[in-house]
Write an enzyme that holds these catalytic residues in place. Structure first.
Site, PDB file in Angstrom:
ATOM      1  N   THR A  58       1.007  -1.446   0.047  1.00 43.36           N
ATOM      2  CA  THR A  58      -0.076  -0.156  -0.157  1.00 43.36           C
ATOM      3  C   THR A  58       0.550   0.855   0.019  1.00 43.36           C
ATOM      4  O   THR A  58       0.836   2.225   0.011  1.00 43.36           O
ATOM      5  CB  THR A  58      -1.159   0.422   1.337  1.00 43.36           C
ATOM      6  OG1 THR A  58      -0.170  -0.220   2.443  1.00 43.36           O
ATOM      7  CG2 THR A  58      -1.741  -0.917   1.074  1.00 43.36           C
ATOM      8  N   CYS A  62       2.147   2.038   9.531  1.00 39.80           N
ATOM      9  CA  CYS A  62       1.476   2.882  10.455  1.00 39.80           C
ATOM     10  C   CYS A  62       1.989   1.984  11.518  1.00 39.80           C
ATOM     11  O   CYS A  62       2.965   1.926  11.819  1.00 39.80           O
ATOM     12  CB  CYS A  62       0.797   1.442  10.551  1.00 39.80           C
ATOM     13  SG  CYS A  62      -0.115   1.212   8.461  1.00 39.80           S
ATOM     14  N   CYS A  93       0.768   6.503   7.830  1.00 43.10           N
ATOM     15  CA  CYS A  93      -1.348   6.018   7.620  1.00 43.10           C
ATOM     16  C   CYS A  93      -1.613   7.437   8.278  1.00 43.10           C
ATOM     17  O   CYS A  93      -1.553   8.042   8.996  1.00 43.10           O
ATOM     18  CB  CYS A  93      -1.032   4.997   8.042  1.00 43.10           C
ATOM     19  SG  CYS A  93      -3.163   4.552   8.160  1.00 43.10           S
ATOM     20  N   CYS A  96      -3.815   6.035  11.675  1.00 43.42           N
ATOM     21  CA  CYS A  96      -3.370   5.823  13.017  1.00 43.42           C
ATOM     22  C   CYS A  96      -2.601   6.933  13.431  1.00 43.42           C
ATOM     23  O   CYS A  96      -2.345   6.897  14.380  1.00 43.42           O
ATOM     24  CB  CYS A  96      -2.849   4.451  13.027  1.00 43.42           C
ATOM     25  SG  CYS A  96      -1.623   4.021  11.799  1.00 43.42           S
ATOM     26  N   ASP A 486      23.907   6.072  49.203  1.00 46.08           N
ATOM     27  CA  ASP A 486      23.072   7.043  48.652  1.00 46.08           C
ATOM     28  C   ASP A 486      22.123   6.607  50.261  1.00 46.08           C
ATOM     29  O   ASP A 486      22.138   5.260  50.719  1.00 46.08           O
ATOM     30  CB  ASP A 486      22.155   7.480  48.490  1.00 46.08           C
ATOM     31  CG  ASP A 486      20.780   8.695  48.023  1.00 46.08           C
ATOM     32  OD1 ASP A 486      21.239   9.288  48.210  1.00 46.08           O
ATOM     33  OD2 ASP A 486      20.145   8.266  49.335  1.00 46.08           O
TER      34      ASP A 486
END
Length: 561
Positions: A58, A62, A93, A96, A486
């Protein structure tokens, strides 16, 4: 090229391999790829920000929790950075918003060249000093730095910085009404033309279209989101944190050490409806700024609301990066808690305070002076001394209701002896460190490695391992520092039933690696609880003494307590 991460005992390294020759079977046989593919298939939001899913069929990338249909394995490549996905020709994307998530915890966990470079890039070093300046800070040539970043992260320093600018611009476009031209320069772009070309290349839409899309989808969380802004340089940001997030304790830690005149805190109270907050003035590359931090979001999607006033909007990206580091918003708290809870002695503390964070720093040099002045004294005594120093030598800055910035190293080197009180050796150490910072022989910033920074610090007269470790913990966000020297930390350990002897505690602490910094925060919290218990006991004893105190009669015959 695809980038795969190999996790080793909580630390990680990266390897590269060609993407095009893999088959789905070969890829799923790789345990790292298979783990990430399962997380993506389950749409597990816990992995958002830790890696990016590139879908080559695509042409988009994402976040792992994207609700889109799960792509086939042979169409997927996982990346550690958005810049690597951009270099592979992918666009973000629109469904999202993969850059609207907490950042990767990797850059604090790792201490290699790539991680140090990423910390400086997020702070805006490339925009201010260019790639040569970035390389100089890291101690390498620009060419070598580019080779390392491309091999480790899939993109060079310019591409990584460009991706960071684009993400900052998107949040401003989505969350404010700032003119597009102002957005371009606030995000760090050198020209409007460069801004338009970059946004079109990465998001495949114009800046105006990004703004319109955000307005059509008002319910979506846009990540480090601007939820309000004025026409000047004041705005409100919502910064997402990785869950679980114990934000109240980290704000309380900072508030307990607030310096009058440059910091302030409001403590929360159960049932009052008042959220804890921490505010301060700070110095940024282009001028002063102020912030006010409060808790926002919910347990599943925690966030910090940051009200900011800036002298120059070009400092927005460094401000966001420094606030995120200050509150340790990107830590993989679930993994840390799981590891520490495996120790049955620490498990109750982890269960009582899930999502504990290690406070960071917005001013690295300030942390060194806080450590030196706070040695072997109580927190209130250190706060008083720091307030005196700031009032006398701090730079005047009327912003956000504050009057001062923390003194510069040069001011302390020149006039520190006139203001500082206490043992002569301690004053010598403070003024000596200030002189080293002022003349450039000592540098403290997020681009340092822990070992080199600690070695340079302990080489200075009067600075020991505790101070060096504390600076590494706060400035670098080093996750594996246990300050066994400490006193309060050892007292907290004893309260939990752990060894109080430094050597024995260090030996026991090896079990908590690589998260000893977070274990130390639990031990400090235990010491704080011990102090509260002692205070309650003292108050109860005083009340009992008052109740049993004999009464005497007044001359008039009435009874007096």
């Amino acid at each position: 090229m695809s980038v795969a991460r190999v996790t080793l005992g909580g630390m990680s390294s990266t390897t590269t391999k060609p993407h095009v020759q893999d088959t789905a079977g070969d890829r799923l046989a790789d345990p790292v790829f298979a783990q990430r593919y399962r997380a993506m298939s389950a749409r597990d939001a816990r992995f958002d920000g830790q890696f990016i899913t590139g879908v080559h069929s695509t042409g988009i990338y994402c976040r792992p929790s994207c609700p889109a249909v799960t792509p086939k394995a042979d169409n997927v490549t996982f990346y550690l950075t958005a810049a690597a996905a951009h270099e592979a020709g992918l666009r973000a994307c629109k469904r999202c918003l993969p850059d609207a998530v907490p950042g990767s915890p990797e850059w604090n966990v790792r201490d290699d060249l790539a991680a140090r470079a990423m910390r400086l890039i997020a702070d805006g070093t490339v925009e201010r000093e260019g790639v040569p300046g970035l390389a100089h800070r890291l101690g390498y040539t620009p060419r070598h730095l580019g080779r390392v970043l491309t091999a480790e992260l899939g993109a060079g320093p310019l591409a990584l910085a460009r991706a960071h600018r684009a993400q900052t611009a998107r949040l401003l476009l989505a969350g404010t009404d700032m003119p597009v031209t102002d957005v371009a320069f606030a995000a760090g772009f050198s020209s409007v033309r460069q801004f338009n070309e970059t946004m079109a290349e990465i998001y495949h839409v114009t800046p105006g279209a990004i703004r319109e899309s955000a307005r059509r989808r008002p319910g979506i969380v846009h990540g480090p989101m601007v939820v309000g802004a004025t026409a000047g340089a004041s705005l409100t940001l919502r910064l997402p944190a990785r869950a679980p997030f114990d934000g109240g304790r980290v704000l309380a830690f900072l508030g307990a050490r607030a310096i009058e005149g440059m910091e302030a805190a409001v403590a929360g109270a159960d049932g009052s409806g008042i959220a804890p907050s921490y505010s301060r003035a700070l110095r940024l590359p282009h001028g002063p700024a102020s912030i006010r931090l409060t808790l926002a979001g919910d347990a599943d999607s925690p966030a910090i609301e940051c009200e900011a006033s800036l002298a120059d909007m070009a400092d927005l990206a460094p401000l966001v990066a420094r606030v995120r580091r200050l509150l340790d918003l990107d830590a993989d708290a679930e993994a840390i808690d799981t590891a520490l809870a495996a120790d049955p002695v620490l498990a109750p503390s982890v269960a009582a305070a899930p999502g504990m964070r290690v406070p960071g720093a917005v001013d690295p040099e300030e942390i060194l002076f806080r450590a030196l002045i706070g040695q072997q004294v109580s927190v209130p005594a250190a706060r008083t001394a720091l307030a005196r120093l700031t009032a006398a030598l701090g730079e005047p800055a009327a912003i956000g209701g504050f009057t001062r910035l923390f003194p510069t190293a040069a001011a302390i080197a020149e006039h520190g002896r006139e203001v500082l009180r206490g043992p002569g050796k301690r004053i010598d150490a403070i003024v000596g460190a200030a002189a080293a910072l002022a003349d450039g022989s000592l540098a403290i910033d997020v681009g340092e490695s822990r070992s080199e920074l600690e070695a340079r610090l302990v080489a200075l007269p009067g600075i020991g391992p505790w101070t060096a470790g504390y600076v590494a913990l706060r400035v670098l966000g080093s996750p594996d520092v246990l300050l066994t020297g400490d006193l309060a930390l050892r007292q907290g350990a004893a309260r939990l039933g752990l060894p109080a002897d430094p050597r024995e505690l260090a030996a026991r602490g090896a079990l908590w690696s690589p998260w000893r910094s977070y274990a130390g925060m639990h031990l400090w919290e235990s010491a704080h609880m011990a102090q509260q218990e002692a205070r309650v006991q003292r108050d109860a004893q005083k009340a009992a003494q008052r109740a049993t105190r004999p009464t005497r009669r007044s001359p008039a015959g009435t009874r007096e307590a």
